[in-house]
Structure formats: C-alpha cells, structure tokens
Design a protein around this motif. Structure first.
Motif, mmCIF file in Angstrom:
data_model
loop_
_atom_site.group_PDB
_atom_site.id
_atom_site.type_symbol
_atom_site.label_atom_id
_atom_site.label_comp_id
_atom_site.label_asym_id
_atom_site.label_seq_id
_atom_site.Cartn_x
_atom_site.Cartn_y
_atom_site.Cartn_z
ATOM 1 N N GLU A 1 0.832 -1.209 0.000
ATOM 2 C CA GLU A 1 0.000 0.000 0.000
ATOM 3 C C GLU A 1 0.863 1.254 0.000
ATOM 4 O O GLU A 1 0.585 2.215 -0.732
ATOM 5 N N PHE A 2 1.905 1.258 0.825
ATOM 6 C CA PHE A 2 2.788 2.422 0.880
ATOM 7 C C PHE A 2 3.454 2.663 -0.468
ATOM 8 O O PHE A 2 3.510 3.803 -0.950
ATOM 9 N N LEU A 3 3.956 1.600 -1.092
ATOM 10 C CA LEU A 3 4.614 1.733 -2.388
ATOM 11 C C LEU A 3 3.664 2.303 -3.435
ATOM 12 O O LEU A 3 4.044 3.163 -4.234
ATOM 13 N N ALA A 4 2.416 1.845 -3.420
ATOM 14 C CA ALA A 4 1.441 2.303 -4.414
ATOM 15 C C ALA A 4 1.053 3.763 -4.207
ATOM 16 O O ALA A 4 0.877 4.517 -5.166
ATOM 17 N N LEU A 5 0.934 4.175 -2.960
ATOM 18 C CA LEU A 5 0.445 5.525 -2.648
ATOM 19 C C LEU A 5 1.531 6.595 -2.685
ATOM 20 O O LEU A 5 1.278 7.730 -3.109
ATOM 21 N N TYR A 6 2.736 6.266 -2.240
ATOM 22 C CA TYR A 6 3.723 7.312 -1.964
ATOM 23 C C TYR A 6 5.038 7.185 -2.720
ATOM 24 O O TYR A 6 5.948 7.980 -2.481
ATOM 25 N N THR A 7 5.169 6.236 -3.618
ATOM 26 C CA THR A 7 6.464 6.061 -4.273
ATOM 27 C C THR A 7 6.337 5.904 -5.779
ATOM 28 O O THR A 7 5.267 5.615 -6.312
ATOM 29 N N GLU A 8 7.490 6.073 -6.435
ATOM 30 C CA GLU A 8 7.610 5.834 -7.870
ATOM 31 C C GLU A 8 8.883 5.025 -8.115
ATOM 32 O O GLU A 8 9.912 5.287 -7.496
ATOM 33 N N PRO A 9 8.833 4.051 -9.015
ATOM 34 C CA PRO A 9 10.036 3.264 -9.328
ATOM 35 C C PRO A 9 10.890 3.941 -10.385
ATOM 36 O O PRO A 9 10.383 4.639 -11.273
ATOM 37 N N GLN A 10 12.183 3.762 -10.280
ATOM 38 C CA GLN A 10 13.129 4.229 -11.290
ATOM 39 C C GLN A 10 14.205 3.169 -11.442
ATOM 40 O O GLN A 10 14.392 2.322 -10.570
ATOM 41 N N LEU A 11 14.930 3.220 -12.544
ATOM 42 C CA LEU A 11 16.106 2.371 -12.704
ATOM 43 C C LEU A 11 17.327 3.196 -12.328
ATOM 44 O O LEU A 11 17.521 4.307 -12.836
ATOM 45 N N LEU A 12 18.135 2.662 -11.442
ATOM 46 C CA LEU A 12 19.310 3.388 -10.962
ATOM 47 C C LEU A 12 20.409 3.357 -12.009
ATOM 48 O O LEU A 12 20.753 2.297 -12.549
ATOM 49 N N GLU A 13 20.961 4.517 -12.274
ATOM 50 C CA GLU A 13 21.999 4.670 -13.286
ATOM 51 C C GLU A 13 23.154 3.689 -13.078
ATOM 52 O O GLU A 13 23.642 3.493 -11.968
ATOM 53 N N LYS A 14 23.577 3.058 -14.163
ATOM 54 C CA LYS A 14 24.732 2.149 -14.221
ATOM 55 C C LYS A 14 24.528 0.842 -13.454
ATOM 56 O O LYS A 14 25.464 0.072 -13.308
ATOM 57 N N THR A 15 23.332 0.588 -12.958
ATOM 58 C CA THR A 15 23.109 -0.665 -12.226
ATOM 59 C C THR A 15 22.000 -1.504 -12.840
ATOM 60 O O THR A 15 21.968 -2.713 -12.651
ATOM 61 N N ASP A 16 21.060 -0.874 -13.536
ATOM 62 C CA ASP A 16 19.881 -1.552 -14.082
ATOM 63 C C ASP A 16 19.008 -2.121 -12.962
ATOM 64 O O ASP A 16 18.197 -3.016 -13.188
ATOM 65 N N LEU A 17 19.197 -1.598 -11.740
ATOM 66 C CA LEU A 17 18.407 -2.053 -10.597
ATOM 67 C C LEU A 17 17.262 -1.089 -10.333
ATOM 68 O O LEU A 17 17.416 0.119 -10.456
ATOM 69 N N PRO A 18 16.096 -1.620 -9.963
ATOM 70 C CA PRO A 18 14.979 -0.732 -9.625
ATOM 71 C C PRO A 18 15.177 -0.108 -8.255
ATOM 72 O O PRO A 18 15.553 -0.785 -7.293
ATOM 73 N N VAL A 19 14.954 1.197 -8.168
ATOM 74 C CA VAL A 19 14.978 1.899 -6.883
ATOM 75 C C VAL A 19 13.660 2.637 -6.719
ATOM 76 O O VAL A 19 12.920 2.852 -7.676
ATOM 77 N N ILE A 20 13.384 3.018 -5.480
ATOM 78 C CA ILE A 20 12.116 3.658 -5.150
ATOM 79 C C ILE A 20 12.373 5.103 -4.737
ATOM 80 O O ILE A 20 13.200 5.372 -3.868
ATOM 81 N N THR A 21 11.646 6.028 -5.361
ATOM 82 C CA THR A 21 11.738 7.430 -4.975
ATOM 83 C C THR A 21 10.398 7.887 -4.413
ATOM 84 O O THR A 21 9.350 7.326 -4.727
ATOM 85 N N LEU A 22 10.464 8.896 -3.577
ATOM 86 C CA LEU A 22 9.257 9.450 -2.973
ATOM 87 C C LEU A 22 8.446 10.187 -4.032
ATOM 88 O O LEU A 22 8.977 11.001 -4.775
ATOM 89 N N LYS A 23 7.152 9.874 -4.108
ATOM 90 C CA LYS A 23 6.271 10.534 -5.074
ATOM 91 C C LYS A 23 5.899 11.922 -4.541
ATOM 92 O O LYS A 23 5.331 12.055 -3.460
ATOM 93 N N LEU A 24 6.218 12.948 -5.320
ATOM 94 C CA LEU A 24 5.961 14.318 -4.898
ATOM 95 C C LEU A 24 4.536 14.745 -5.253
ATOM 96 O O LEU A 24 3.900 14.169 -6.135
ATOM 97 N N LEU A 25 4.062 15.754 -4.555
ATOM 98 C CA LEU A 25 2.736 16.280 -4.829
ATOM 99 C C LEU A 25 2.717 17.006 -6.173
ATOM 100 O O LEU A 25 3.740 17.553 -6.614
ATOM 101 N N ASP A 26 1.573 17.039 -6.806
ATOM 102 C CA ASP A 26 1.441 17.728 -8.077
ATOM 103 C C ASP A 26 1.054 19.185 -7.840
ATOM 104 O O ASP A 26 0.019 19.673 -8.291
ATOM 105 N N ASP A 27 1.892 19.882 -7.083
ATOM 106 C CA ASP A 27 1.662 21.302 -6.828
ATOM 107 C C ASP A 27 2.764 22.120 -7.503
ATOM 108 O O ASP A 27 3.642 21.562 -8.160
ATOM 109 N N ASP A 28 2.709 23.427 -7.374
ATOM 110 C CA ASP A 28 3.659 24.296 -8.073
ATOM 111 C C ASP A 28 5.100 24.044 -7.652
ATOM 112 O O ASP A 28 6.029 24.270 -8.433
ATOM 113 N N GLN A 29 5.291 23.573 -6.416
ATOM 114 C CA GLN A 29 6.648 23.408 -5.882
ATOM 115 C C GLN A 29 7.117 21.961 -5.862
ATOM 116 O O GLN A 29 8.226 21.686 -5.439
ATOM 117 N N LYS A 30 6.260 21.048 -6.343
ATOM 118 C CA LYS A 30 6.609 19.618 -6.299
ATOM 119 C C LYS A 30 7.057 19.229 -4.891
ATOM 120 O O LYS A 30 8.169 18.775 -4.649
#
Length: 264
Positions: A61-90
C-alpha cells in the motif's frame, strides 16, 4: 553519492568524519522546508519499513500511494523514490509549512541533509567505507547559523549511523552491481526478486513463509523465528539472500533433500 545529489549536479569535495561545519535548520530560518520541495529522494529499504509502519500501511500500500520506481543509473536495478505532490513546488507529501509531519521517521536522505555520502565499497583501491560532502544548494541559509558540528556528530544526532548499519549490505549490493561491465544485465526475474526483498517487505515475508522457500534452503530454526518476529531481521535476511542469488556471495545453502525451486 546519492542519486538525487547527482541529478542536482553537485561536485563533491571529500570530507572526513572529523570535518567541521556550521549548520542549523529551524522555523526561524527563512528557507525552512524549501529543501523539502523540488527534490528527488531515493528511499532505502529501512526507510520504507519505518514509513509504512508509521502510516499503518502494508508495504504494498505504501509503495502504491507514496512512491515511484526508477532504474538506478549504471546498475539496471529498480529503486524507489518518494512521489511528490502535483503542486507548483513539487512538494514532499509529508511536508507542511511548519515542518515534516513524519519527522521522527523521516527518510535517511532527509536526515543526512546538508551532508551527502558516497560509498567506496567494492571500488578498486578503496581503503575505507566512503566519504562525505556538503550539499550546497543556493537557497539553503542553514550554513549561516552558528551551531558547529563534525560530520560524525551530525550523523549521530540525526540517527543516520543506525540507519546506515541496517542498510549497509543493501548499499554494498548496489555498489557491487555498479562496478559490473555495462553488458552484464540482470534477468527480469532477478530484478523482481531485488524489488521484492528490498522494498515490499510484507510480500517478501509471504514469499518466505508461504512458498517452498524454507524447504529449498537450509535455514536454522533460530533464524526462521527471528525473521518471523522482527522486520529488520527479515530485511537483513532478504538482502543477504539477494547477495547470494545475484552474486553468489551470501550464506544460503541449498537443502539438497528438496528439489523445489525458491521461485515456486
């Protein structure tokens, strides 16, 4: 160096644990909470355990609501970043004008700021575990405050020393993969296993206890009980398992009496 620091184009100057600096962040500083907006925060496995428990959510649930997956540079490994709000300041979803609503369980990257860290494990010729540098963002006025620290004092005060201990083998795993030649890629199944054991701790627990995993591997009963009761022990167990299946470097022994696959 964290991935967010790289994206910011920061050129690190190597610092030691005894390097001194002046810094303090509090509501009286004009830039208060500005560093919590327009950011890219990679969450560690331990960050996710603490945050999902604080919010009383499952890891899925936490991953679905508050995170986004990315591939980490030079590793091809998935990492998790915090999902920012869609406001003017992100903005970070947990920041308010008067500060962070989850401050006591804030992520490791937030605790380190304005210090960055770079790991040298598995780097040829490395004689220590890494080094530190300042994240000198133009908007930050905290460096103008009078409070003096050493890097060592800052790490202890912010609680990152404890978090680094928990995440050490996971960090080492990423650095090890980064050192591989670019043509050596992980299979999609390996990436899924990395994601499961690193981030989705509740699903990983189901995998361990509700599949043939414990039949496939020779795991002593004391360890089984520890990982059943303690999420941090389960997290460390999972990272050690990843070291084994990805790099043949863990402490896992196949139970030869069982023909079952760990993916069953």
């Amino acid at each position: 160096m964290t991935e967010s620091d790289k994206m910011a184009g920061i050129d690190p100057v190597r610092l030691s644990l005894d390097s001194k600096f002046n810094f303090e962040c509090h509501p009286g500083v004009k830039c208060f909470t500005k560093c919590c907006r327009g950011i890219n925060i990679i969450l560690t496995p331990y960050d996710i355990v603490l945050l999902k428990n604080r919010l009383q959510l499952s890891s899925e649930e936490f991953l679905a609501l508050y995170t986004e997956p990315q591939l980490l540079e030079k590793t091809d490994l998935p990492v998790i970043t915090l999902k920012l709000l869609d406001d003017d300041q992100k903005s970070c979803p947990f920041v308010r004008d008067d500060g962070c609503i989850l401050y006591t369980d804030r992520p490791t990257a937030c605790r380190y700021y304005p210090v960055g860290t770079a790991s040298l494990m598995h780097k040829e010729g490395a004689d220590d575990d890494g080094f530190y540098f300042f994240v000198n963002e133009p908007h930050c006025l905290g460096f103008e405050e009078k409070k003096e620290w050493t890097i060592r004092e800052w790490r202890e005060d912010q609680g990152v020393d404890i978090r680094d201990q928990v995440n050490a083998e996971w960090t080492d795993l990423i650095v090890r993969k980064r050192s591989f030649p670019p043509n050596i890629k992980l299979t999609e199944q390996s990436k899924k296993m990395f994601f499961l054991a690193s981030y989705n701790i509740d699903k990983f627990k189901e995998f361990v206890f509700n599949s043939t995993f414990l039949k496939r591997y020779d795991i002593d009963s004391e360890t089984v009980e520890k990982i059943r009761q303690d999420e941090v022990e389960l997290l460390k167990f999972g990272i050690n398992w990843l070291q084994s299946i990805l790099f043949n470097n863990g402490n896992f022994k196949i139970n030869n009496s069982s023909p079952e696959s760990p993916d069953s």
